[in-house]
Design a protein around this motif. Sequence first.
Motif, PDB file in Angstrom:
ATOM      1  N   PHE A  67     -31.246  22.214  -9.894  1.00 14.49           N
ATOM      2  CA  PHE A  67     -31.017  23.544 -10.450  1.00 14.49           C
ATOM      3  C   PHE A  67     -29.601  24.006 -10.139  1.00 14.49           C
ATOM      4  O   PHE A  67     -29.091  23.777  -9.037  1.00 14.49           O
ATOM      5  CB  PHE A  67     -32.009  24.547  -9.853  1.00 14.49           C
ATOM      6  CG  PHE A  67     -33.446  24.282 -10.204  1.00 14.49           C
ATOM      7  CD1 PHE A  67     -33.820  23.303 -11.116  1.00 14.49           C
ATOM      8  CD2 PHE A  67     -34.456  25.023  -9.600  1.00 14.49           C
ATOM      9  CE1 PHE A  67     -35.144  23.072 -11.431  1.00 14.49           C
ATOM     10  CE2 PHE A  67     -35.789  24.806  -9.916  1.00 14.49           C
ATOM     11  CZ  PHE A  67     -36.131  23.823 -10.817  1.00 14.49           C
ATOM     12  N   THR A  68     -28.984  24.673 -11.110  1.00 15.76           N
ATOM     13  CA  THR A  68     -27.640  25.215 -10.932  1.00 15.76           C
ATOM     14  C   THR A  68     -27.612  26.662 -11.398  1.00 15.76           C
ATOM     15  O   THR A  68     -28.030  26.960 -12.523  1.00 15.76           O
ATOM     16  CB  THR A  68     -26.606  24.410 -11.726  1.00 15.76           C
ATOM     17  OG1 THR A  68     -26.638  23.042 -11.320  1.00 15.76           O
ATOM     18  CG2 THR A  68     -25.199  24.953 -11.481  1.00 15.76           C
ATOM     19  N   ILE A  69     -27.129  27.534 -10.515  1.00 17.53           N
ATOM     20  CA  ILE A  69     -27.001  28.953 -10.853  1.00 17.53           C
ATOM     21  C   ILE A  69     -25.550  29.256 -11.180  1.00 17.53           C
ATOM     22  O   ILE A  69     -24.639  28.814 -10.472  1.00 17.53           O
ATOM     23  CB  ILE A  69     -27.474  29.838  -9.685  1.00 17.53           C
ATOM     24  CG1 ILE A  69     -28.944  29.546  -9.367  1.00 17.53           C
ATOM     25  CG2 ILE A  69     -27.296  31.314 -10.023  1.00 17.53           C
ATOM     26  CD1 ILE A  69     -29.454  30.261  -8.128  1.00 17.53           C
ATOM     27  N   SER A  70     -25.339  30.001 -12.247  1.00 16.51           N
ATOM     28  CA  SER A  70     -23.988  30.415 -12.640  1.00 16.51           C
ATOM     29  C   SER A  70     -24.055  31.840 -13.174  1.00 16.51           C
ATOM     30  O   SER A  70     -25.150  32.399 -13.335  1.00 16.51           O
ATOM     31  CB  SER A  70     -23.425  29.466 -13.698  1.00 16.51           C
ATOM     32  OG  SER A  70     -24.220  29.487 -14.863  1.00 16.51           O
ATOM     33  N   ARG A  71     -22.907  32.416 -13.434  1.00 22.14           N
ATOM     34  CA  ARG A  71     -22.910  33.778 -13.967  1.00 22.14           C
ATOM     35  C   ARG A  71     -21.685  34.002 -14.844  1.00 22.14           C
ATOM     36  O   ARG A  71     -20.657  33.325 -14.705  1.00 22.14           O
ATOM     37  CB  ARG A  71     -22.969  34.811 -12.851  1.00 22.14           C
ATOM     38  CG  ARG A  71     -21.772  34.908 -11.966  1.00 22.14           C
ATOM     39  CD  ARG A  71     -22.056  35.843 -10.796  1.00 22.14           C
ATOM     40  NE  ARG A  71     -22.356  37.209 -11.244  1.00 22.14           N
ATOM     41  CZ  ARG A  71     -22.968  38.128 -10.493  1.00 22.14           C
ATOM     42  NH1 ARG A  71     -23.356  37.825  -9.264  1.00 22.14           N
ATOM     43  NH2 ARG A  71     -23.185  39.341 -10.962  1.00 22.14           N
ATOM     44  N   ASP A  72     -21.817  34.962 -15.741  1.00 18.58           N
ATOM     45  CA  ASP A  72     -20.729  35.413 -16.596  1.00 18.58           C
ATOM     46  C   ASP A  72     -20.607  36.914 -16.384  1.00 18.58           C
ATOM     47  O   ASP A  72     -21.453  37.679 -16.873  1.00 18.58           O
ATOM     48  CB  ASP A  72     -21.052  35.082 -18.061  1.00 18.58           C
ATOM     49  CG  ASP A  72     -19.912  35.432 -19.007  1.00 18.58           C
ATOM     50  OD1 ASP A  72     -19.159  36.379 -18.707  1.00 18.58           O
ATOM     51  OD2 ASP A  72     -19.799  34.776 -20.044  1.00 18.58           O
TER      52      ASP A  72
ATOM     53  N   GLY B 112     -19.200  34.209  -7.556  1.00 19.17           N
ATOM     54  CA  GLY B 112     -19.636  32.902  -8.018  1.00 19.17           C
ATOM     55  C   GLY B 112     -20.055  31.923  -6.948  1.00 19.17           C
ATOM     56  O   GLY B 112     -20.379  30.771  -7.247  1.00 19.17           O
ATOM     57  N   SER B 113     -20.076  32.345  -5.698  1.00 18.19           N
ATOM     58  CA  SER B 113     -20.541  31.461  -4.633  1.00 18.19           C
ATOM     59  C   SER B 113     -22.057  31.358  -4.677  1.00 18.19           C
ATOM     60  O   SER B 113     -22.746  32.370  -4.841  1.00 18.19           O
ATOM     61  CB  SER B 113     -20.096  31.994  -3.273  1.00 18.19           C
ATOM     62  OG  SER B 113     -18.685  32.008  -3.184  1.00 18.19           O
ATOM     63  N   THR B 114     -22.549  30.142  -4.532  1.00 14.39           N
ATOM     64  CA  THR B 114     -23.992  29.922  -4.640  1.00 14.39           C
ATOM     65  C   THR B 114     -24.577  29.380  -3.346  1.00 14.39           C
ATOM     66  O   THR B 114     -23.907  28.680  -2.580  1.00 14.39           O
ATOM     67  CB  THR B 114     -24.307  28.927  -5.775  1.00 14.39           C
ATOM     68  OG1 THR B 114     -23.541  27.736  -5.575  1.00 14.39           O
ATOM     69  CG2 THR B 114     -23.975  29.524  -7.130  1.00 14.39           C
ATOM     70  N   VAL B 115     -25.819  29.712  -3.129  1.00 10.99           N
ATOM     71  CA  VAL B 115     -26.613  29.164  -2.027  1.00 10.99           C
ATOM     72  C   VAL B 115     -27.967  28.802  -2.614  1.00 10.99           C
ATOM     73  O   VAL B 115     -28.559  29.598  -3.345  1.00 10.99           O
ATOM     74  CB  VAL B 115     -26.791  30.185  -0.890  1.00 10.99           C
ATOM     75  CG1 VAL B 115     -27.693  29.605   0.198  1.00 10.99           C
ATOM     76  CG2 VAL B 115     -25.444  30.578  -0.298  1.00 10.99           C
ATOM     77  N   TYR B 116     -28.453  27.626  -2.289  1.00  4.46           N
ATOM     78  CA  TYR B 116     -29.732  27.158  -2.816  1.00  4.46           C
ATOM     79  C   TYR B 116     -30.726  26.935  -1.689  1.00  4.46           C
ATOM     80  O   TYR B 116     -30.377  26.445  -0.619  1.00  4.46           O
ATOM     81  CB  TYR B 116     -29.538  25.851  -3.585  1.00  4.46           C
ATOM     82  CG  TYR B 116     -28.653  25.989  -4.798  1.00  4.46           C
ATOM     83  CD1 TYR B 116     -27.305  25.700  -4.737  1.00  4.46           C
ATOM     84  CD2 TYR B 116     -29.190  26.429  -6.007  1.00  4.46           C
ATOM     85  CE1 TYR B 116     -26.492  25.839  -5.853  1.00  4.46           C
ATOM     86  CE2 TYR B 116     -28.380  26.562  -7.125  1.00  4.46           C
ATOM     87  CZ  TYR B 116     -27.030  26.273  -7.042  1.00  4.46           C
ATOM     88  OH  TYR B 116     -26.230  26.419  -8.152  1.00  4.46           O
TER      89      TYR B 116
END
Length: 114
Positions: A65-70, A53-57
């Motif tokens: 913008f927001t990136i997420s995951r399930d 769940g760590s994000t880099v933009y």
Amino acid sequence: QVQLVESGGGLVQAGGSLRLSCDLSGRTPNPIAWYRQPPGKQRELLGSITFGGSTVYEDSGEGRFTISRDNVKNSVYLQMNSLKPEDTAVYYCNLFPARYWVSWGQGTQVTVSS
């Protein structure tokens, strides 16, 4: 090989929001990234998310913008807010970084009207 299917695009007015989905078939330990290709331009990276769940933009994806995951659904999402006409593009997901790319999906078209 992992396959990816993007969905959720559409026509939206400037200032609106959309949530794109990237559904994965199969598991991968690699981060998943969102990309977009505006009309007549090259594909650009927006950002990526690790399995944890760590994000880099990138600059193009920072702030709005927001990136997420399930991981249960095996899906990755791109929440886009305050959309601008210049966000008009075909949006894709793929593995990250580029050396892990698999076949590109059809993408999902996002059109932002002014």
